[in-house]
Design a protein around this motif. Structure first.
Motif, PDB file in Angstrom:
ATOM      1  N   VAL A  36      -0.128  16.839   5.258  1.00 41.61           N
ATOM      2  CA  VAL A  36      -0.435  15.724   4.361  1.00 41.61           C
ATOM      3  C   VAL A  36       0.633  15.615   3.273  1.00 41.61           C
ATOM      4  N   ALA A  37       1.273  16.722   2.969  1.00 45.37           N
ATOM      5  CA  ALA A  37       2.317  16.707   1.944  1.00 45.37           C
ATOM      6  C   ALA A  37       3.512  15.842   2.344  1.00 45.37           C
ATOM      7  N   VAL A  38       3.741  15.695   3.642  1.00 44.85           N
ATOM      8  CA  VAL A  38       4.907  14.925   4.098  1.00 44.85           C
ATOM      9  C   VAL A  38       4.815  13.465   3.643  1.00 44.85           C
ATOM     10  N   PRO A  39       3.750  12.724   3.987  1.00 45.10           N
ATOM     11  CA  PRO A  39       3.705  11.341   3.510  1.00 45.10           C
ATOM     12  C   PRO A  39       3.464  11.226   2.006  1.00 45.10           C
ATOM     13  N   VAL A  40       2.720  12.170   1.432  1.00 40.20           N
ATOM     14  CA  VAL A  40       2.440  12.086  -0.003  1.00 40.20           C
ATOM     15  C   VAL A  40       3.711  12.327  -0.819  1.00 40.20           C
ATOM     16  N   LEU A  41       4.416  13.405  -0.523  1.00 40.73           N
ATOM     17  CA  LEU A  41       5.634  13.710  -1.284  1.00 40.73           C
ATOM     18  C   LEU A  41       6.807  12.819  -0.879  1.00 40.73           C
ATOM     19  N   GLY A  42       6.959  12.594   0.426  1.00 41.27           N
ATOM     20  CA  GLY A  42       8.032  11.706   0.888  1.00 41.27           C
ATOM     21  C   GLY A  42       7.830  10.287   0.385  1.00 41.27           C
ATOM     22  N   GLY A  43       6.600   9.815   0.488  1.00 37.01           N
ATOM     23  CA  GLY A  43       6.291   8.482  -0.028  1.00 37.01           C
ATOM     24  C   GLY A  43       6.452   8.412  -1.529  1.00 37.01           C
ATOM     25  N   GLY A  44       6.081   9.487  -2.209  1.00 35.29           N
ATOM     26  CA  GLY A  44       6.254   9.522  -3.662  1.00 35.29           C
ATOM     27  C   GLY A  44       7.705   9.432  -4.064  1.00 35.29           C
ATOM     28  N   ALA A  45       8.569  10.097  -3.309  1.00 30.87           N
ATOM     29  CA  ALA A  45      10.006  10.039  -3.616  1.00 30.87           C
ATOM     30  C   ALA A  45      10.551   8.625  -3.410  1.00 30.87           C
ATOM     31  N   VAL A  46      10.144   7.989  -2.319  1.00 26.72           N
ATOM     32  CA  VAL A  46      10.618   6.629  -2.052  1.00 26.72           C
ATOM     33  C   VAL A  46      10.074   5.663  -3.103  1.00 26.72           C
ATOM     34  N   VAL A  47       8.807   5.804  -3.448  1.00 20.83           N
ATOM     35  CA  VAL A  47       8.201   4.935  -4.464  1.00 20.83           C
ATOM     36  C   VAL A  47       8.864   5.156  -5.823  1.00 20.83           C
ATOM     37  N   ALA A  48       9.137   6.407  -6.167  1.00 21.26           N
ATOM     38  CA  ALA A  48       9.796   6.691  -7.446  1.00 21.26           C
ATOM     39  C   ALA A  48      11.186   6.056  -7.494  1.00 21.26           C
ATOM     40  N   HIS A  49      11.917   6.144  -6.389  1.00 20.14           N
ATOM     41  CA  HIS A  49      13.248   5.520  -6.353  1.00 20.14           C
ATOM     42  C   HIS A  49      13.132   4.009  -6.516  1.00 20.14           C
ATOM     43  N   ALA A  50      12.187   3.421  -5.797  1.00 14.74           N
ATOM     44  CA  ALA A  50      12.025   1.967  -5.863  1.00 14.74           C
ATOM     45  C   ALA A  50      11.621   1.516  -7.265  1.00 14.74           C
ATOM     46  N   ALA A  51      10.759   2.266  -7.911  1.00 13.49           N
ATOM     47  CA  ALA A  51      10.319   1.893  -9.261  1.00 13.49           C
ATOM     48  C   ALA A  51      11.459   2.022 -10.264  1.00 13.49           C
ATOM     49  N   ARG A  52      12.240   3.097 -10.154  1.00  9.52           N
ATOM     50  CA  ARG A  52      13.358   3.287 -11.084  1.00  9.52           C
ATOM     51  C   ARG A  52      14.470   2.268 -10.861  1.00  9.52           C
ATOM     52  N   ALA A  53      14.709   1.915  -9.593  1.00 11.83           N
ATOM     53  CA  ALA A  53      15.789   0.981  -9.264  1.00 11.83           C
ATOM     54  C   ALA A  53      15.327  -0.469  -9.282  1.00 11.83           C
ATOM     55  N   ASP A  54      14.073  -0.694  -9.627  1.00 12.19           N
ATOM     56  CA  ASP A  54      13.485  -2.035  -9.642  1.00 12.19           C
ATOM     57  C   ASP A  54      13.627  -2.705  -8.272  1.00 12.19           C
ATOM     58  N   ARG A  55      13.246  -1.990  -7.239  1.00 12.61           N
ATOM     59  CA  ARG A  55      13.330  -2.462  -5.856  1.00 12.61           C
ATOM     60  C   ARG A  55      11.958  -2.420  -5.182  1.00 12.61           C
ATOM     61  N   LEU A  56      10.925  -2.865  -5.890  1.00  7.00           N
ATOM     62  CA  LEU A  56       9.580  -2.824  -5.336  1.00  7.00           C
ATOM     63  C   LEU A  56       9.376  -3.845  -4.216  1.00  7.00           C
ATOM     64  N   VAL A  57      10.137  -4.930  -4.238  1.00  3.03           N
ATOM     65  CA  VAL A  57      10.031  -5.909  -3.150  1.00  3.03           C
ATOM     66  C   VAL A  57      10.504  -5.290  -1.841  1.00  3.03           C
ATOM     67  N   GLU A  58      11.643  -4.624  -1.892  1.00  2.00           N
ATOM     68  CA  GLU A  58      12.161  -3.963  -0.692  1.00  2.00           C
ATOM     69  C   GLU A  58      11.210  -2.868  -0.216  1.00  2.00           C
ATOM     70  N   LEU A  59      10.597  -2.165  -1.161  1.00  3.67           N
ATOM     71  CA  LEU A  59       9.617  -1.141  -0.810  1.00  3.67           C
ATOM     72  C   LEU A  59       8.411  -1.770  -0.119  1.00  3.67           C
ATOM     73  N   GLY A  60       7.982  -2.908  -0.593  1.00  4.74           N
ATOM     74  CA  GLY A  60       6.859  -3.596   0.044  1.00  4.74           C
ATOM     75  C   GLY A  60       7.145  -3.948   1.489  1.00  4.74           C
ATOM     76  N   TYR A  61       8.346  -4.428   1.751  1.00  6.95           N
ATOM     77  CA  TYR A  61       8.730  -4.719   3.136  1.00  6.95           C
ATOM     78  C   TYR A  61       8.768  -3.449   3.985  1.00  6.95           C
ATOM     79  N   ALA A  62       9.256  -2.361   3.399  1.00  4.29           N
ATOM     80  CA  ALA A  62       9.325  -1.085   4.126  1.00  4.29           C
ATOM     81  C   ALA A  62       7.924  -0.555   4.437  1.00  4.29           C
ATOM     82  N   VAL A  63       7.009  -0.679   3.490  1.00 10.16           N
ATOM     83  CA  VAL A  63       5.633  -0.247   3.728  1.00 10.16           C
ATOM     84  C   VAL A  63       5.009  -1.096   4.832  1.00 10.16           C
TER      85      VAL A  63
END
Length: 129
Positions: A36-63
């Motif tokens: 369970v740590a794989v999607p939680v931590l991996g997803g957290g890293a991707v979400v953190a990058h998207a939030a810091r880089a202001d790329r939530l739209v691209e993250l939405g498409y990826a999700v």
């Protein structure tokens, strides 16, 4: 009604992270598995990058792309169960630890690859304009 950008970002981050954690762990039969740590931590890293880089739209498409992979996996399993059943019904994929591990890592890999592709596409469009 005015909603602050920080609140919008926080809600988007929470929704995307929950969608990644749920979608990435769909193949795990045991919710307390260490995988369970794989999607939680991996997803957290991707979400953190998207939030810091202001790329939530691209993250939405990826999700969305990751959830299309979940849907394709689900349909593929159903087709195999109908078309080529062994001496009975096949066990759910989640019952096989190797398949669950590969699938969990694979779904997170789909997320990361899609996010990278959408970031690249967004950068290309930004330079073209």
């Amino acid at each position: 009604m005015f909603v602050p950008d920080s609140l919008r970002t926080a809600v988007a981050v929470a929704v995307y992270w929950a969608a990644i954690a749920l979608g990435g762990s769909v193949l795990l039969s045991d919710p307390t598995s260490p995988l369970v740590a794989v999607p939680v931590l991996g997803g957290g890293a991707v979400v953190a990058h998207a939030a810091r880089a202001d790329r939530l739209v691209e993250l939405g498409y990826a999700v969305g792309t990751m959830w299309i992979a979940v849907l394709a996996l689900s349909i593929g399993t159903g087709v195999v169960d109908i078309v080529a059943p062994p001496d009975g019904e096949i066990a759910p994929l989640a019952d096989y630890p190797g398949v669950a591990a590969i699938g969990t890592f694979g779904l997170v890999a789909v997320l990361v690859a899609a996010y990278a592709a959408f970031l690249r596409r967004s950068a290309e469009r930004g330079t073209a304009e």
